[in-house]
Design a protein around this motif. Structure first.
Motif, PDB file in Angstrom:
ATOM      1  N   ASP A 324      64.664  51.687  54.526  1.00 11.49           N
ATOM      2  CA  ASP A 324      64.682  52.134  55.916  1.00 11.49           C
ATOM      3  C   ASP A 324      64.602  53.665  55.925  1.00 11.49           C
ATOM      4  O   ASP A 324      65.377  54.337  55.222  1.00 11.49           O
ATOM      5  CB  ASP A 324      65.966  51.652  56.577  1.00 11.49           C
ATOM      6  CG  ASP A 324      65.998  51.922  58.067  1.00 11.49           C
ATOM      7  OD1 ASP A 324      65.356  52.884  58.525  1.00 11.49           O
ATOM      8  OD2 ASP A 324      66.671  51.175  58.793  1.00 11.49           O
ATOM      9  N   VAL A 325      63.688  54.221  56.709  1.00 10.63           N
ATOM     10  CA  VAL A 325      63.495  55.680  56.715  1.00 10.63           C
ATOM     11  C   VAL A 325      64.712  56.414  57.255  1.00 10.63           C
ATOM     12  O   VAL A 325      64.869  57.624  57.025  1.00 10.63           O
ATOM     13  CB  VAL A 325      62.246  56.067  57.540  1.00 10.63           C
ATOM     14  CG1 VAL A 325      60.983  55.543  56.883  1.00 10.63           C
ATOM     15  CG2 VAL A 325      62.359  55.575  58.980  1.00 10.63           C
ATOM     16  N   THR A 326      65.595  55.709  57.968  1.00 10.06           N
ATOM     17  CA  THR A 326      66.797  56.354  58.511  1.00 10.06           C
ATOM     18  C   THR A 326      67.997  56.221  57.589  1.00 10.06           C
ATOM     19  O   THR A 326      69.075  56.703  57.905  1.00 10.06           O
ATOM     20  CB  THR A 326      67.149  55.765  59.887  1.00 10.06           C
ATOM     21  OG1 THR A 326      67.489  54.375  59.735  1.00 10.06           O
ATOM     22  CG2 THR A 326      65.989  55.900  60.851  1.00 10.06           C
ATOM     23  N   VAL A 340      63.805  45.733  58.568  1.00  6.81           N
ATOM     24  CA  VAL A 340      64.275  47.048  59.014  1.00  6.81           C
ATOM     25  C   VAL A 340      63.120  47.959  59.405  1.00  6.81           C
ATOM     26  O   VAL A 340      63.326  48.947  60.129  1.00  6.81           O
ATOM     27  CB  VAL A 340      65.123  47.758  57.925  1.00  6.81           C
ATOM     28  CG1 VAL A 340      66.273  46.871  57.471  1.00  6.81           C
ATOM     29  CG2 VAL A 340      64.276  48.194  56.730  1.00  6.81           C
ATOM     30  N   HIS A 341      61.911  47.649  58.987  1.00  4.94           N
ATOM     31  CA  HIS A 341      60.777  48.542  59.215  1.00  4.94           C
ATOM     32  C   HIS A 341      60.224  48.360  60.629  1.00  4.94           C
ATOM     33  O   HIS A 341      59.995  47.219  61.073  1.00  4.94           O
ATOM     34  CB  HIS A 341      59.686  48.291  58.190  1.00  4.94           C
ATOM     35  CG  HIS A 341      60.162  48.432  56.773  1.00  4.94           C
ATOM     36  ND1 HIS A 341      60.823  49.551  56.305  1.00  4.94           N
ATOM     37  CD2 HIS A 341      60.085  47.583  55.702  1.00  4.94           C
ATOM     38  CE1 HIS A 341      61.127  49.401  55.027  1.00  4.94           C
ATOM     39  NE2 HIS A 341      60.692  48.210  54.636  1.00  4.94           N
TER      40      HIS A 341
END
Length: 592
Positions: A324-326, A340-341
């Motif tokens: 997840d980028v966060t 999550v993407h």
């Protein structure tokens, strides 16, 4: 192998929170208490998940086979069909005088969705029978009804509809099948029919074919067409099957999907037939059941997408790829689950928001059919006639799109047969074609239904949307996320209708070139209306302290997604419509 669980909570929500069936005033609906409908849906769901769904891949792999003139269905189909027959599921919404249970068509629709999601190919055998029963109910003599209906309702006998010929699909007026009177009240039927779903099989002891053919004296085109009952085995005086009629299977079609359904070429070589309805009134008899048949096909569009979506969600929650980028959501694992993407979530929400909106739209349509039949309501009949091509065309187009979206979630595994997603994609393709290809549905909508009865039915639809917006305009929670987008989309639909009025008379191609876009534009408005209704019901449930807050909150969030991400497509469709016929017709035939 894919699995399937009936979406019982969603079905109950539509029946009782959105349609409010027991308070609707439709005769028979007062008996549809929540406990009763829950019991029916629960039992149908068990049969679907435990018996029908496990046979879906079996039917796809084995298909049907023709040996020595006999059609054999895949392993396990006969036992499953016996379970459906013994449970009386085919007669759920059919008249008690012929062995049915007499429930509303709406309940048959809800159960039909469950069975289609579990195994679409299997369901064709009883589904075609149900349609044939409807035609005999509407047009048969008392003797014909007594002869055929009890056995067909019980599924001891099954039924088909024979329309298409090798050279005649949509244009039935050029069919060649002949019906010659024999002087004893019977007719000799000669000709060939193709694409006959459930045309023959080993599931029942007789197959009752309804065959369109031309009898002498009717003139050219569709005016000369009559409808005939042509049994596989002629019925003896004691009601049991007798000698074999002169009808045979030429071959089983090798199809892209629904392999477990025997799609047959049927040869009639002087077969004995019995007139159903009026002589030369075959088209009228056929169209009697068209709303129900096409609603059933529209249902197939979203029902297969529902099954595909359920498995795509499970896969997305389980498949680990990337982070997840966060921030990591699965820090103890090598990667995060793909759900999550954002793009995967977009894909899943496209599917979820479509399927749930389509379910509400279809059940509303089924309730209009019940209102037309049970309350003899002409306005309901006119409205469902208008909406039928939208239900059939839009829901099957978008259903296929959603099913392919579910396949995409799997990445490469979605293209591998063992995961089952490719079967869903192949099966979801046929509803866009049969019961009138979707281009024909669009032409029917724009060319016939909009102007029917002076346009009063489409005006009634506009009034339904306007009234809903007006009655709920003071609800600020509903207004911004639902009412305002619905109002904007409805204005796009009205603008498209006005374009057809202004330009269609001068240049019919201007209307016909925009018909497909109009069908989709209207479909989006219909689903927008459904989502606004569902959001209102969910908000009311939350305000009343409903125990399942996450369910209702998810319903509202999913609806907001549809209104924000899908409904704006109406502007694109309007722009295409207003471009007229010139971009479509500009290219010379030789340049294609």
């Amino acid at each position: 192998m894919p699995s399937y669980t009936a979406p019982a909570k969603d079905i109950q929500f539509i029946l009782h929170d959105v349609l409010n069936v027991t308070e609707s005033g439709i005769p028979g609906y007062e008996e549809l208490a929540q406990d009763f409908t829950a019991a029916v849906i629960d039992e149908a769901g068990k049969l679907a998940s435990e018996v029908l769904a496990p046979l879906n891949a079996v039917g796809d792999k084995e298909g049907c086979r023709l040996e020595n003139g006999i059609v054999y269905t895949p392993e396990g189909f006969k036992e499953a069909f016996d379970r459906v027959r013994e449970g009386g599921w085919n007669g759920l919404d059919l008249p008690p005088e012929y062995g049915g249970q007499g429930l509303p068509y709406l309940m048959g629709t809800a159960v039909g969705e469950i069975f289609v999601s579990a195994n679409m190919a299997f369901n064709t055998y009883q589904g075609l029978t149900h349609g044939a029963i409807g035609a005999i109910l509407a047009h048969g003599t008392d003797e014909q009804k007594a002869t055929y209906l009890p056995k067909m309702v019980s599924l001891d006998w099954t039924g088909t509809m024979n329309l298409t010929e090798p050279h005649a699909g949509t244009d039935l007026g050029i069919m060649r099948t002949k019906a010659e009177p024999q002087g004893d009240g019977t007719y000799s039927i000669t000709g060939q029919k193709i694409f006959i779903s459930a045309g023959d099989h080993d599931l029942s002891e007789n197959v009752i074919h309804l065959v369109l053919a031309k009898a002498p004296g009717g003139g050219e085109g569709t005016k000369g067409i009559s409808l005939f009952i042509v049994p596989k085995f002629l019925v003896m005086e004691n009601g049991s099957p007798g000698r074999r009629n002169a009808v045979s299977v030429g071959k089983i079609e090798d199809k892209m999907g629904i392999h477990g359904s025997a799609t047959c070429v049927m040869n009639y070589d002087g077969a004995t037939g019995y007139l159903l309805g009026e002589l030369h009134g075959g088209m009228k008899a056929m169209f009697t059941m068209m709303n129900e048949a096409r609603l059933g096909v529209g249902l197939q569009g979203y029902a297969v997408a529902e099954a595909a979506y359920q498995n795509a969600v499970a896969y997305a929650k389980d498949r680990l790829q990337g982070r997840d980028v966060t921030g990591a959501k699965n820090p103890d694992g090598p990667a995060d689950p793909i759900i999550v993407h954002p793009d995967v979530r977009r894909n899943l929400l496209d599917q979820k928001s479509f399927v749930e909106g389509a379910r509400a739209f279809t059940y509303w349509g089924a309730s209009l059919i019940d209102k037309a039949r049970r309350a003899d309501d002409a306005a309901a009949e006119g409205l469902i006639s208008l909406l039928t091509p939208v239900i059939k065309g839009f829901l099957t187009d978008k259903g296929f799109e959603a099913t392919v979206g579910a396949q995409q979630v799997y990445g490469g595994h979605g293209y591998i047969e063992e995961w089952g997603m490719s079967q869903f994609a192949r099966d979801a393709r046929i509803p866009m074609i049969y019961e009138g290809a979707n281009g024909v549905q669009a032409l029917d909508l724009v060319g016939r239904k909009l102007a029917a009865d002076g346009g009063k039915h489409v005006m009634a639809f506009f009034e339904i949307v306007k009234t809903f917006i007006r009655e709920n305009d003071g609800d600020e929670a509903l207004k911004a996320g639902f009412l305002d987008p619905l109002k904007a989309a409805s204005k796009d639909l009205q603008a498209a209708s006005m374009f057809f009025v202004q330009e269609g008379m001068k240049n019919p191609n201007a209307a016909l070139a925009g018909s497909y876009d109009f069908m989709h534009l209207m479909g989006h408005v219909c689903l927008g209306l459904m989502w606004a209704r569902m959001a209102r019901a969910a908000m009311a449930a939350l305000a009343a302290g409903a125990p399942d807050r996450p369910f209702h909150e998810a319903k509202i969030a999913t609806g907001r997604y549809y209104m924000a991400r899908q409904l704006p497509a109406t502007k694109m469709h309007l722009a295409r419509i207003q471009s007229g016929a010139e971009p479509v017709m500009a290219l010379d035939e030789v340049d294609f």
